[in-house]
Design a protein around this motif. Structure first.
Motif, PDB file in Angstrom:
ATOM      1  N   ALA A  20       0.835  -1.145   0.039  1.00 38.29           N
ATOM      2  CA  ALA A  20      -0.161  -0.035  -0.032  1.00 38.29           C
ATOM      3  C   ALA A  20       0.943   1.092  -0.024  1.00 38.29           C
ATOM      4  O   ALA A  20       2.083   1.208   0.352  1.00 38.29           O
ATOM      5  N   ALA A  21       0.194   2.380  -0.543  1.00 32.57           N
ATOM      6  CA  ALA A  21       1.318   3.569  -0.571  1.00 32.57           C
ATOM      7  C   ALA A  21       0.635   4.750  -0.070  1.00 32.57           C
ATOM      8  O   ALA A  21      -0.487   4.857   0.135  1.00 32.57           O
ATOM      9  N   THR A  22       1.359   5.746   0.438  1.00 31.03           N
ATOM     10  CA  THR A  22       1.052   7.014   1.017  1.00 31.03           C
ATOM     11  C   THR A  22       2.142   8.059   0.286  1.00 31.03           C
ATOM     12  O   THR A  22       2.974   7.640  -0.317  1.00 31.03           O
ATOM     13  N   CYS A  61      -3.615  12.808   8.488  1.00 32.63           N
ATOM     14  CA  CYS A  61      -3.801  11.708   9.215  1.00 32.63           C
ATOM     15  C   CYS A  61      -2.944  11.628  10.716  1.00 32.63           C
ATOM     16  O   CYS A  61      -2.958  10.760  11.514  1.00 32.63           O
ATOM     17  N   ASP A  62      -2.106  12.876  10.969  1.00 38.11           N
ATOM     18  CA  ASP A  62      -1.370  12.885  11.905  1.00 38.11           C
ATOM     19  C   ASP A  62      -0.508  11.473  11.956  1.00 38.11           C
ATOM     20  O   ASP A  62       0.138  11.017  12.993  1.00 38.11           O
ATOM     21  N   HIS A  63       0.078  11.067  11.028  1.00 37.34           N
ATOM     22  CA  HIS A  63       0.915   9.776  10.821  1.00 37.34           C
ATOM     23  C   HIS A  63       1.959  10.154  11.536  1.00 37.34           C
ATOM     24  O   HIS A  63       2.763   9.089  12.200  1.00 37.34           O
ATOM     25  N   TYR A  64       2.484  11.109  11.292  1.00 43.15           N
ATOM     26  CA  TYR A  64       4.008  11.404  12.214  1.00 43.15           C
ATOM     27  C   TYR A  64       4.005  11.189  13.418  1.00 43.15           C
ATOM     28  O   TYR A  64       5.042  10.445  14.105  1.00 43.15           O
ATOM     29  N   HIS A  65       2.790  11.249  14.297  1.00 40.35           N
ATOM     30  CA  HIS A  65       2.648  11.152  15.845  1.00 40.35           C
ATOM     31  C   HIS A  65       1.896   9.523  15.828  1.00 40.35           C
ATOM     32  O   HIS A  65       2.137   9.293  17.128  1.00 40.35           O
ATOM     33  N   ARG A  66       1.623   9.145  14.941  1.00 39.67           N
ATOM     34  CA  ARG A  66       0.937   7.739  15.161  1.00 39.67           C
ATOM     35  C   ARG A  66       1.609   6.698  14.460  1.00 39.67           C
ATOM     36  O   ARG A  66       1.000   5.752  13.957  1.00 39.67           O
ATOM     37  N   LEU A  67       3.011   7.019  14.180  1.00 45.03           N
ATOM     38  CA  LEU A  67       3.814   5.864  13.472  1.00 45.03           C
ATOM     39  C   LEU A  67       3.629   4.563  14.031  1.00 45.03           C
ATOM     40  O   LEU A  67       3.473   3.646  13.096  1.00 45.03           O
ATOM     41  N   GLU A  68       3.780   4.362  15.091  1.00 44.79           N
ATOM     42  CA  GLU A  68       3.792   3.083  15.668  1.00 44.79           C
ATOM     43  C   GLU A  68       2.538   2.163  15.615  1.00 44.79           C
ATOM     44  O   GLU A  68       2.343   1.013  14.916  1.00 44.79           O
ATOM     45  N   ALA A  69       1.355   2.875  15.649  1.00 46.63           N
ATOM     46  CA  ALA A  69      -0.019   2.344  15.395  1.00 46.63           C
ATOM     47  C   ALA A  69      -0.103   2.160  13.881  1.00 46.63           C
ATOM     48  O   ALA A  69      -0.730   1.114  13.545  1.00 46.63           O
ATOM     49  N   ASP A  70       0.132   2.980  13.227  1.00 39.78           N
ATOM     50  CA  ASP A  70      -0.083   2.980  11.661  1.00 39.78           C
ATOM     51  C   ASP A  70       1.041   1.566  10.983  1.00 39.78           C
ATOM     52  O   ASP A  70       0.533   0.940  10.285  1.00 39.78           O
ATOM     53  N   LEU A 431      -3.031   3.573   1.700  1.00 38.26           N
ATOM     54  CA  LEU A 431      -3.217   2.718   2.868  1.00 38.26           C
ATOM     55  C   LEU A 431      -4.391   3.637   3.632  1.00 38.26           C
ATOM     56  O   LEU A 431      -5.350   2.832   4.232  1.00 38.26           O
ATOM     57  N   LEU A 432      -4.068   4.712   3.701  1.00 39.54           N
ATOM     58  CA  LEU A 432      -5.291   5.592   4.604  1.00 39.54           C
ATOM     59  C   LEU A 432      -5.906   6.629   3.680  1.00 39.54           C
ATOM     60  O   LEU A 432      -5.578   6.975   2.766  1.00 39.54           O
ATOM     61  N   ASP A 433      -7.136   6.961   4.055  1.00 43.93           N
ATOM     62  CA  ASP A 433      -7.974   8.092   3.530  1.00 43.93           C
ATOM     63  C   ASP A 433      -6.839   9.402   3.941  1.00 43.93           C
ATOM     64  O   ASP A 433      -6.187   9.288   4.669  1.00 43.93           O
ATOM     65  N   LEU A 447      -7.690   2.131   1.897  1.00 42.34           N
ATOM     66  CA  LEU A 447      -8.000   0.916   2.671  1.00 42.34           C
ATOM     67  C   LEU A 447      -8.513   0.694   3.955  1.00 42.34           C
ATOM     68  O   LEU A 447      -9.214   0.031   4.539  1.00 42.34           O
ATOM     69  N   VAL A 448      -8.173   1.940   4.527  1.00 45.65           N
ATOM     70  CA  VAL A 448      -8.155   2.088   5.956  1.00 45.65           C
ATOM     71  C   VAL A 448      -9.012   3.519   6.020  1.00 45.65           C
ATOM     72  O   VAL A 448      -8.599   4.693   5.732  1.00 45.65           O
TER      73      VAL A 448
END
Ligand code: PNW
Length: 476
Positions: A20-22, A61-70, A431-433, A447-448
């Motif tokens: 999956a890509a972002t 998506c705040d991916h920077y702070h949610r890296l582990e969960a993502d 991967l994510l909206d 996909l998520v």
């Protein structure tokens, strides 16, 4: 013809990567943190009227702070590989000189987190977030930007080359050049045909110089690619010469302007003559084509839809749409005589027609023209108006259209492999909206599912289906 010793019908070959890509600006957020400098997309999205709803990538998506969960989410989806982009302004806040260690650290954590979960990182160096300082100095309109890009590539390769062995230089240089400088619907929002052509050349040059810098800084054995959004263009009237010529022009400006120099070391003659009224291409210097035409293992194909064109009859207003009909300026310099026609249903929420056979055409063409290169589908996917339902306390997103889209395109990938194309992997977009550029958060490709109020992630039915396919390695 289908070979008997090929993979069993419906089964993907060993080693085929489901991914999956972002892209950084679309998911990371944390736009002003840890030393990140501003990019042209910060400037553009903060300019009123440029992005639907006034949306920006400040939080995304705040991916920077949610890296582990993502990362855990990716493991849960059973991904073999994850395609992400590195934000140049995190590494060099002004695009030159001094390196921001915190930026490198983020991508080191990302790469290590992937590897710990058995997910292969595929890093894209440039997915449209040019440092604003470089834009202030002329951006992709000037050749210095290509040299700055190579310096950046060498820095990243030196710092991360020990843990990332798959690299993509540019994502969709067509969009950077022509949506960014032709129609102006993307950052930096320039509408000037000649600047767009100059940008295309400097992106090509940046690709070649960056490859050289990567090969000089990354341990040997790594694989290199470029991701192109190649255009599948059909004539409205296949028996009319003018319509076939319209196809040729768009093929030159949309495809061969990149594949020519990158894979064959020359700009197509017909492109130069079509655009001769605009420019003499004197921005192409001696030696540039040799710099651009570097050895390359892999072509990354980004595919969504097809186009249908004819010669414009000169009445009414011409439609330059390629699915991005947000501007009256054209993304096709020198092709004002070409008209894009509406495509028949079915369409996605982007208004793009769903046509898996276009992916078949594209893969087989790239395979035929570049038999020495392997192929990756680095993006393919669809936006739909998803709704979340809650039953028994369980959040669900029923998105059968997206599952169907993915399944039909994956069937095509299997078919091309059976016919001899060397397709090594497929990356669902996305991967994510996420922040869908000029459309902001209004279009959902994930996909998520992402709830933009709480930032909660919910795998959609399509994501759960994709995880099953990745596990079974078959569509059966
Ligand atoms: C690609 N077109 O963008 C990008 O690589 C992604 O970042 C993006 O989210 C995705 O596709 C969906 O849009 C494109 O006009 C933008 O042909 C425009 C076009 C194609 C791809």
């Amino acid at each position: 013809a289908t070979t008997l010793d090929g993979p069993a019908a419906g089964t993907f070959p060993d080693g085929f990567m489901f991914g999956a890509a972002t892209a950084a600006y679309q998911v990371e957020g944390a736009a002003r943190e840890d030393g990140r400098g501003p990019s042209i997309w910060d400037t553009f999205s903060h300019t009123p009227g440029k992005v639907a709803g006034g949306d920006t990538g400040d939080v995304a998506c705040d991916h920077y702070h949610r890296l582990e969960a993502d990362l855990d989410l990716m493991a849960q989806l059973g991904l073999d590989s994850y395609r992400f982009s590195i934000a140049w302004p995190r590494i060099q806040p002004t695009g030159r000189g001094e390196v921001n260690q915190a930026g490198l650290d983020f991508y080191r954590r990302l790469a290590d987190g992937l590897r710990q979960r058995g997910i292969r990182p595929l890093a894209t160096l440039y997915h449209w977030d040019l440092p604003q300082s470089l834009q202030d100095a002329g951006g992709w309109g000037v050749r210095e930007t290509a040299h700055a890009f190579a310096d950046y590539a060498g820095i990243v390769g030196g710092a991360l080359g020990d843990r990332i062995d798959a690299w993509t230089t540019l994502n969709e240089p067509w969009c950077s050049a022509f949506l960014g400088h032709g129609s102006g619907v993307h950052a930096p929002g320039v509408t000037d045909a000649v600047t767009a052509l100059r940008a295309a050349h400097h992106l090509n040059l940046g690709h070649g110089l960056a490859l050289q810098a990567l090969r000089g800084s990354v341990p040997s054995g790594a694989e290199y690619s470029v991701s192109l959004n190649l255009h599948v263009v059909h004539p409205d009237r296949p028996d009319v010469a003018e319509d076939l010529d319209a196809v040729r022009r768009i093929d030159a400006l949309g495809n061969r302007i990149f594949t020519g120099p990158m894979f064959a070391g020359a700009y197509p003659e017909d492109l130069l003559s079509d655009t001769a009224p605009l420019t003499d291409w004197s921005f192409v210097h001696d030696g540039d084509l040799a710099d651009i035409h570097q050895p390359l293992e892999t072509i990354g194909i980004n595919y969504y839809s097809t186009s249908r064109v004819r010669q414009w009859d000169g009445t009414g207003q011409n439609n330059h749409s390629t699915g991005h009909n947000l501007s009256s300026a054209s993304p096709w310099p020198g092709a004002d005589s070409v008209q894009f026609l509406p495509q028949p249903a079915p369409h996605t929420a982007m208004g793009w027609n769903i046509e898996p056979s276009g992916l078949y055409e594209l893969i087989m063409r790239m395979h035929r023209e570049n038999p020495d290169k392997s192929l990756l589908i680095t993006e393919n996917g669809s936006a739909f108006d998803d709704t979340v339902t809650t039953a028994d306390g369980q959040r669900r997103v029923h998105d059968p259209e997206r599952t169907d889209y993915l399944r039909r395109h994956l069937e095509v990938v299997l078919q091309t492999i059976a016919e001899g194309a060397d397709v090594r992997g497929y990356y669902a977009w996305s991967l994510l909206d996420n922040f869908e550029w000029a459309y902001g958060y209004s279009k959902r490709f994930g996909l998520v599912h992402v709830d933009y109020d709480t930032l909660e992630r919910t795998p959609k039915d399509s994501g759960l289906w994709y995880a099953q396919v990745a596990r079974a390695r078959s569509l059966a």
